[in-house]
Design a protein around this motif. Structure first.
Motif, mmCIF file in Angstrom:
data_model
loop_
_atom_site.group_PDB
_atom_site.id
_atom_site.type_symbol
_atom_site.label_atom_id
_atom_site.label_comp_id
_atom_site.label_asym_id
_atom_site.label_seq_id
_atom_site.Cartn_x
_atom_site.Cartn_y
_atom_site.Cartn_z
ATOM 1 N N ASP A 8 19.519 -43.613 -20.679
ATOM 2 C CA ASP A 8 20.270 -43.311 -21.895
ATOM 3 C C ASP A 8 21.697 -43.006 -21.470
ATOM 4 O OD1 ASP A 8 21.292 -42.530 -24.275
ATOM 5 O OD2 ASP A 8 20.116 -40.701 -24.457
ATOM 6 N N GLY A 10 24.755 -41.959 -22.202
ATOM 7 C CA GLY A 10 25.559 -41.257 -23.203
ATOM 8 C C GLY A 10 26.979 -41.029 -22.738
ATOM 9 N N GLY A 161 26.444 -36.639 -31.443
ATOM 10 C CA GLY A 161 26.517 -36.601 -29.991
ATOM 11 C C GLY A 161 27.855 -36.166 -29.460
ATOM 12 N N GLY A 352 20.850 -35.330 -30.840
ATOM 13 C CA GLY A 352 22.170 -35.258 -30.210
ATOM 14 C C GLY A 352 22.569 -33.825 -29.895
#
Lengths: 430, 172
Positions: A8, A10, A161, A352
């Motif tokens: 993931d 991010g 997020g 998030g």
């Protein structure tokens, strides 16, 4: 079956691990940083499983491969990934399949750069790209097989997020991109906003991103009545339940900042118990002054604690001409077929890192309720770990038997190129 | 924000590459306050506010940069000091570093309106336009506006602080 890596990617944190596991093997900040003492940019140490933050992060400069949520610096990302794959995950890419997350609406040039990175630089055997909203939905549907998200196969994922906030309806495991709505505010902007406020009002911390991140995580909360809380934050002395002192690291006795008085920091939670009345000024002025002594490496926060997360609900206050989170959700739902509306409102999933502010869900419900028809139910589902929600969904998806068929192999990529391969992720076939 | 009548009075430098795109928009606008507001929003997405010299310094690290900059790098090492021209060359060869630059390149405006895209996913302005104002000095509800720069304050005390510290900082 071969090794499947779930990543993931991010903007703030990189969550990586093996498919089928419950938790990622490692969570590290997706950046390189350079402390004052060094000339080189170095890799940060992982936050998970063990947070052995021994680094001195004061005044560290940061380089992030991701800007506004999208991968814009593949060279830097390659550096971070190769460190991740070799030291933390200990895998060899040519024998592995990669499940990578990528936010909706990635530009074609960004998608191409990501594909090149995966296939040409690392040489992964095959790749699957998924959007975060879908993975969160899959995770929730799997966790509660009798819940509405699973039975109706439909939910509204609110992903708040590091880089931005998305409200995305998901239907039958596909994110409805035509209905997704975005607010250009996330954890990074909030941290910078707090930094700006603290720097102007008490101590200059403009170069202390990591410390202010910590302050934000420890001290900020969402207010359910801003006018009332502003009143309380005005009070003097002990009556001010909002005031809280944060001690900056001094580099000698402690290298990490901390909250001076944990009990004081929790003070705002007593609000619901006490009844609000006006307190006159008592003679505590002298003590007040003493507290905000700037020589003592610490600063007080009062109304900043709730005005910073408040910006997610009212971006206009910041000068950003966008609707707040509640309105954003309503617009995302309204863009779907009206048959879906009642179901979507009843399965709103919060995920998030920025949803970790205390009372986030309560406030959202408070704002959302008046905006939706009264005969609809409203249910906001919070995840037990909103930061890992996307990764866990990815882990589950990647361990399902059909997963192999949905991947693009290296051979397919070499033959068809990036653009055609991308069609497979949205339509299921090349 | 939309009043981008090209201001002929303002002498624009040709070196706009180094300025962030929103800043360019702000400079083109005639309204000083809009400029300040846009610049501030841009600053909120900045990783290294306060350390603005970061990018030029780390050019010396060959490990993180592109290999095809060898020519410029060598030249720089030879003279121990980069000439302005060498710097300009280096900047010109770098790929776009900023998402907004990529976004501009992708030319999403040309897509037909029914195709969902990054631009159309933005939530858009709120229904009610009421903006709450907080004092820029202390953070409480503000009732007054600075006549010179348009920032907010709530009391004489805050006004004095404002005048002394950051009034006209952006819009001088």
């Amino acid at each position: 079956m071969s090794n499947v890596v779930v990543l993931d990617n991010g903007g703030g944190l990189l969550k990586a691990g093996h498919a089928g596991d419950d938790d990622p093997t490692t969570v590290i900040p997706n950046c390189l940083y350079r402390p004052l003492s060094s000339k080189k940019f170095i890799h940060p140490s992982p936050l998970f499983p063990s947070s052995t933050a021994t680094e001195d992060l004061t005044s560290a400069a940061v380089r992030r491969p991701i800007d506004r949520g999208y991968l814009i610096n593949p060279d830097l990302q390659r550096d971070i990934w190769s460190h991740l794959f070799s030291t933390h995950l200990k895998i060899s890419p040519p024998n592995s399949t990669l499940l990578l997350t990528e936010p909706l609406f990635a530009l074609p040039s960004i998608q191409r750069a990501a594909d090149e990175l995966v296939f040409e630089d690392f040489g992964f055997k095959s790749l699957h790209v998924a959007d975060p909203a879908k993975l969160v939905h899959i995770y929730e549907a799997n966790r509660q097989p009798h819940g509405l998200a699973a039975t109706a196969q439909c939910s509204l994922v609110v992903d708040c997020g590091f880089s931005f906030t998305h409200a995305t309806p998901v239907y039958q495991n596909v994110a409805l991109s035509y209905a997704a709505k975005r607010i250009d505010l996330g954890g990074k902007a909030l941290t910078n906003y707090l930094k700006e406020l603290v720097s102007y009002r008490s101590v200059n911390v403009m170069d202390q991103s990591f410390i202010i991140d910590d302050v934000k995580e420890k001290l900020c909360f969402v207010s359910d009545d801003v006018a009332r809380d502003l009143q309380i934050a005005r009070r003097r002395g002990k009556d001010n339940l909002m005031r809280c002192t944060y001690v900056l690291p001094d580099g000698v006795t402690h290298t990490n900042g901390f909250v001076k008085d944990e009990k004081e920091a929790e003070g705002y939670k007593m609000l619901s118990l006490e009844n609000i009345e006006d307190h006159g000024d008592s003679g505590e002025r002298v003590q007040d002054r003493k507290k905000s002594d700037l020589n003592k490496n610490e600063f007080d926060l009062t109304n900043e604690r709730f005005l910073v997360p408040e910006m997610l609900f009212h971006p206009v206050d910041l000068g950003l001409n966008q609707a707040g989170l509640a309105e954003c959700i309503v617009r995302a739902v309204n863009a779907c077929s009206s048959l879906l509306h009642p179901v979507l409102y009843e399965s709103i999933i919060l995920t998030g890192g920025s949803t970790l502010f205390p009372r986030f869900a309560e406030r959202l419900e408070l704002e959302l309720r008046p905006l939706i028809p009264e005969d609809y139910h409203l249910k906001i589902i919070t995840q037990e770990d909103p930061i890992l929600g996307v990764w866990r969904g990815g882990s589950f998806l990647a361990s399902s038997p059909e997963f192999e068929g949905t991947c693009v192999t290296k051979a397919e990529y070499e033959e068809l190129g990036s653009a055609r391969c991308r069609l497979k992720f949205s339509h299921g076939k090349v | 924000m939309d009043d981008e009548a090209p201001n002929s009075l303002r002498r624009m430098s040709s070196r706009t590459r180094k300025v962030a795109p929103k800043m360019v928009a702000a400079l083109a606008s005639t309204d000083n306050r809009t400029q300040a507001a846009l610049a501030r929003l841009e600053a909120l997405e900045n990783d290294n506010a306060g350390l603005e010299t970061v990018e030029p310094i780390d050019d010396d690290e060959a490990s993180l940069d592109d290999d095809d900059e060898g020519y410029v790098q060598k030249k720089a090492k030879g003279t121990k000091r980069k000439t302005r021209q060498a710097k300009a060359l280096e900047n010109a060869r770098k790929p776009p570093r900023n998402f907004l630059e990529l976004l501009h390149e992708a030319n999403l405006e040309s897509l037909p309106p029914q195709v969902p895209s990054y631009l159309r996913a933005a939530v858009g302005p709120p229904n009610s336009t009421c903006r709450r104002h907080f004092c820029t000095v202390c953070g409480f509800a503000s009732t007054y506006t600075c006549v010179r720069c348009g920032m907010r304050f709530c009391s004489i005390r805050c006004q004095t602080i404002h005048d002394d510290t950051r009034c006209l900082k952006f819009v001088a």
